[in-house]
Scaffold this active site. Structure first.
Site, mmCIF file in Angstrom:
data_model
loop_
_atom_site.group_PDB
_atom_site.id
_atom_site.type_symbol
_atom_site.label_atom_id
_atom_site.label_comp_id
_atom_site.label_asym_id
_atom_site.label_seq_id
_atom_site.Cartn_x
_atom_site.Cartn_y
_atom_site.Cartn_z
ATOM 1 N N ASN A 1 15.482 17.035 58.412
ATOM 2 C CA ASN A 1 16.571 16.995 59.395
ATOM 3 C C ASN A 1 16.058 16.976 60.822
ATOM 4 O O ASN A 1 16.712 16.415 61.707
ATOM 5 C CB ASN A 1 17.481 18.214 59.207
ATOM 6 C CG ASN A 1 18.528 18.348 60.297
ATOM 7 O OD1 ASN A 1 19.430 17.526 60.400
ATOM 8 N ND2 ASN A 1 18.408 19.387 61.128
ATOM 9 N N GLU B 1 20.039 22.095 50.064
ATOM 10 C CA GLU B 1 20.546 23.337 50.641
ATOM 11 C C GLU B 1 21.847 23.043 51.381
ATOM 12 O O GLU B 1 21.836 22.485 52.478
ATOM 13 C CB GLU B 1 19.531 23.944 51.608
ATOM 14 C CG GLU B 1 20.003 25.273 52.172
ATOM 15 C CD GLU B 1 19.297 25.684 53.449
ATOM 16 O OE1 GLU B 1 19.361 26.880 53.788
ATOM 17 O OE2 GLU B 1 18.700 24.820 54.129
ATOM 18 N N ASP C 1 15.896 20.810 52.767
ATOM 19 C CA ASP C 1 16.232 21.882 53.698
ATOM 20 C C ASP C 1 17.323 21.428 54.662
ATOM 21 O O ASP C 1 17.315 20.293 55.144
ATOM 22 C CB ASP C 1 14.972 22.267 54.485
ATOM 23 C CG ASP C 1 15.231 23.344 55.509
ATOM 24 O OD1 ASP C 1 15.496 24.492 55.101
ATOM 25 O OD2 ASP C 1 15.165 23.039 56.720
ATOM 26 N N ASP D 1 16.799 17.124 66.587
ATOM 27 C CA ASP D 1 17.549 16.541 65.488
ATOM 28 C C ASP D 1 17.246 15.054 65.342
ATOM 29 O O ASP D 1 17.498 14.256 66.249
ATOM 30 C CB ASP D 1 19.050 16.744 65.722
ATOM 31 C CG ASP D 1 19.880 16.404 64.509
ATOM 32 O OD1 ASP D 1 19.919 17.229 63.583
ATOM 33 O OD2 ASP D 1 20.478 15.310 64.482
ATOM 34 N N HIS E 1 23.314 19.651 57.548
ATOM 35 C CA HIS E 1 23.165 19.143 58.913
ATOM 36 C C HIS E 1 22.833 17.651 58.946
ATOM 37 O O HIS E 1 22.498 17.108 60.008
ATOM 38 C CB HIS E 1 22.102 19.956 59.657
ATOM 39 C CG HIS E 1 22.482 21.396 59.779
ATOM 40 N ND1 HIS E 1 23.453 21.834 60.652
ATOM 41 C CD2 HIS E 1 22.069 22.498 59.107
ATOM 42 C CE1 HIS E 1 23.609 23.138 60.518
ATOM 43 N NE2 HIS E 1 22.781 23.562 59.588
#
Length: 481
Positions: A123, A244, A212, A182, A216
């Site tokens: 991410n 996740e 992970d 990001d 997001h």
């Protein structure tokens, strides 16, 4: 649980019947289901040794390992655990060891029949708190939004601020998680760079990935990575993927099940609270409150985040924590993942390490490492889970609050006393009659039990007395007669 994981069954049966069946497996088996363990922050050499000496012999199907890519080095902050979750490059040089040591670890685990699942951080890159911390663990120079030869400013989302409103899905997926740069995960360049990294790991024998911070990223961006993964060598299977996803009013884990399995955080809350409070009788309807079905859920009592942010139950709670994990392994909902920790008082603290921040070898009998997965109460139920396979829960009994018992088809039975008094009685099971090792207290070794034994009557009745905050677990693979 798995998506499309049955193709190798015939080949596995043939291999088991051949004279070579006793030889160690040289490749992973992405079709294998069963409990896994998260060896949090363990160095590669220690993971390989643990696969050979304990995980394989005790039936653990897989091991989740820490991110293997180059990360920031936060000397001035005492090398906190979270530095590993701030990628600098995709070189395989970390505080846990070198690329060569990582490859040797994967080979050792595969030879022991234990799949390796890598924690994939895709991410983001580094954060605002590591701006002046270079170079990275492999010696790479960098600055936030500029990772020479890998990513430049244009490869990052335009929202250059922290997520402020978690009710806004666009912010959750495009702004910065605690200051971490990001990535534009919808970009072809970002995807191809990350696929090169992930597929290199698959080529080394890695059997799958934990994604992970999946919530997001848009589900379709993760899907593009999953679709681009190559087959695990020698298996004809794509890697196993679990994501996740901490569900809330904005994000549902169901949005991500098309890419693979998801972590079921509701399970963590319900099971942890039940065993912490002794109110376990309601767990017979556990599946009704989950957001996804058992076949796509990865479940846990605690993980490395909840230990620090919402510590309902952790290794610090002793017997109740162990009993909750034994329940999670024995009950059969989802794919259970057992947390294996190091001790800490400061939630940010480093794993045991030398003066330069390199992680120390693990010594489960020494100070610093907890090794919950070795606890007999937990490890014993791994054999029960494997014996039960996909059998559903039957013969459920409870006393209305703190005591429960149940079977798993005709192969297994477990009882849990989360109360402060004894649990005594006659409990129904579908087990064949005979004498069984209680695998929560010992193992079947050379025809005898190293712990307690329990008699099962001709009609399947289990007559037993269980002390406070304890349990028993029986299965046909640990039957004496």
């Amino acid at each position: 649980m798995r998506l499309a994981v049955l193709a190798l069954a015939g080949g596995l049966v043939a291999a088991m019947a051949s004279p070579a069946a006793a030889e160690p497996k040289a490749q992973p088996d992405p079709t294998r289901e069963g409990p896994m363990v998260h060896l949090f922050q363990w160095p590669w050499e220690s993971v390989g040794t643990e696969c050979r000496d304990f995980l394989g012999p005790n039936g653990y199907a897989g091991v989740q390992v820490s991110p293997p890519q180059e990360h920031v080095v936060l000397d001035d902050q005492g090398h906190p655990w979270y530095q590993d979750y701030q990628p600098v490059s995709y070189q395989l040089e970390t505080r846990r060891g070198s690329a060569e040591q990582f490859a040797a670890m994967v080979s050792s685990c595969n030879a022991a029949g234990v799949n390796v699942y890598v924690d994939a951080v895709v991410n983001h890159m580094t954060g605002s708190g590591s701006v002046d911390s270079g170079p990275g663990s492999a010696g790479s120079e960098f600055s936030k939004y500029d990772y020479p030869g890998i990513f430049a400013d244009a490869d990052f989302s335009e929202c250059r601020r922290d997520i402020e409103n978690y009710d806004d899905q666009w912010e959750v997926r495009n702004c910065e998680l605690v200051g971490l740069a990001d990535l534009k995960t919808g970009s072809d360049k970002v995807r191809s760079t990350q696929l090169d990294y992930l597929n290199r790991l698959v080529g080394m024998g890695v059997a799958g990935f934990r994604v992970d911070g999946a919530k997001h990223m848009p589900p379709e961006d993760i899907g593009a990575l999953v679709n681009g993964l190559v087959e695990v060598p020698g298996t004809g299977q794509k890697p196993y993927v679990f994501q996740e996803v901490i569900g809330d009013s904005t994000t549902s884990p169901t949005e991500y099940v098309g890419n693979g399995d998801v972590t079921e955080f509701t399970y963590h809350h319900e099971v942890s609270n039940a065993f912490a409070n002794g109110a376990v009788s309601g767990l017979n309807t556990l599946a009704d409150s989950m957001s996804v079905g058992s076949e796509q859920a990865v479940v846990f009592v605690d993980n490395h985040d909840t230990q620090r942010s919402s510590p309902t139950l952790t290794y610090k709670d002793g017997a109740r924590h162990d009993l909750a994990n034994a329940f999670a392994v024995a009950y059969g909902y989802g794919t259970p993942k057992v947390m294996s920790s190091y001790t800490f008082d400061d939630p940010d603290s480093s794993p045991p390490a030398d003066d330069g921040g390199m992680t120390a070898p693990v010594d489960c009998d020494g100070a610093g490492w907890v090794c919950e997965h070795r606890n007999r109460t937990i490890a014993g139920t791994v054999g029960l889970a494997n014996a039960a396979g996909g059998a559903e829960v039957n013969n459920w009994w409870d006393n209305g609050r703190d005591q429960i018992a149940f079977g798993r088809g005709e192969a297994a039975f477990a009882a849990f006393n989360a109360g402060e008094g004894e649990m005594a009685g006659d409990f129904a099971s579908s087990l064949p009659a005979g004498t069984y090792c209680d695998v929560m207290s010992g193992a079947l070794v050379d025809g005898s039990c190293t712990g307690g034994t329990v008699e099962v009557a001709q009609d399947g009745t289990v007559s037993t007395t269980i002390p406070a905050t304890s349990g028993i677990a029986l299965h046909t693979g640990a039957k004496l007669s």
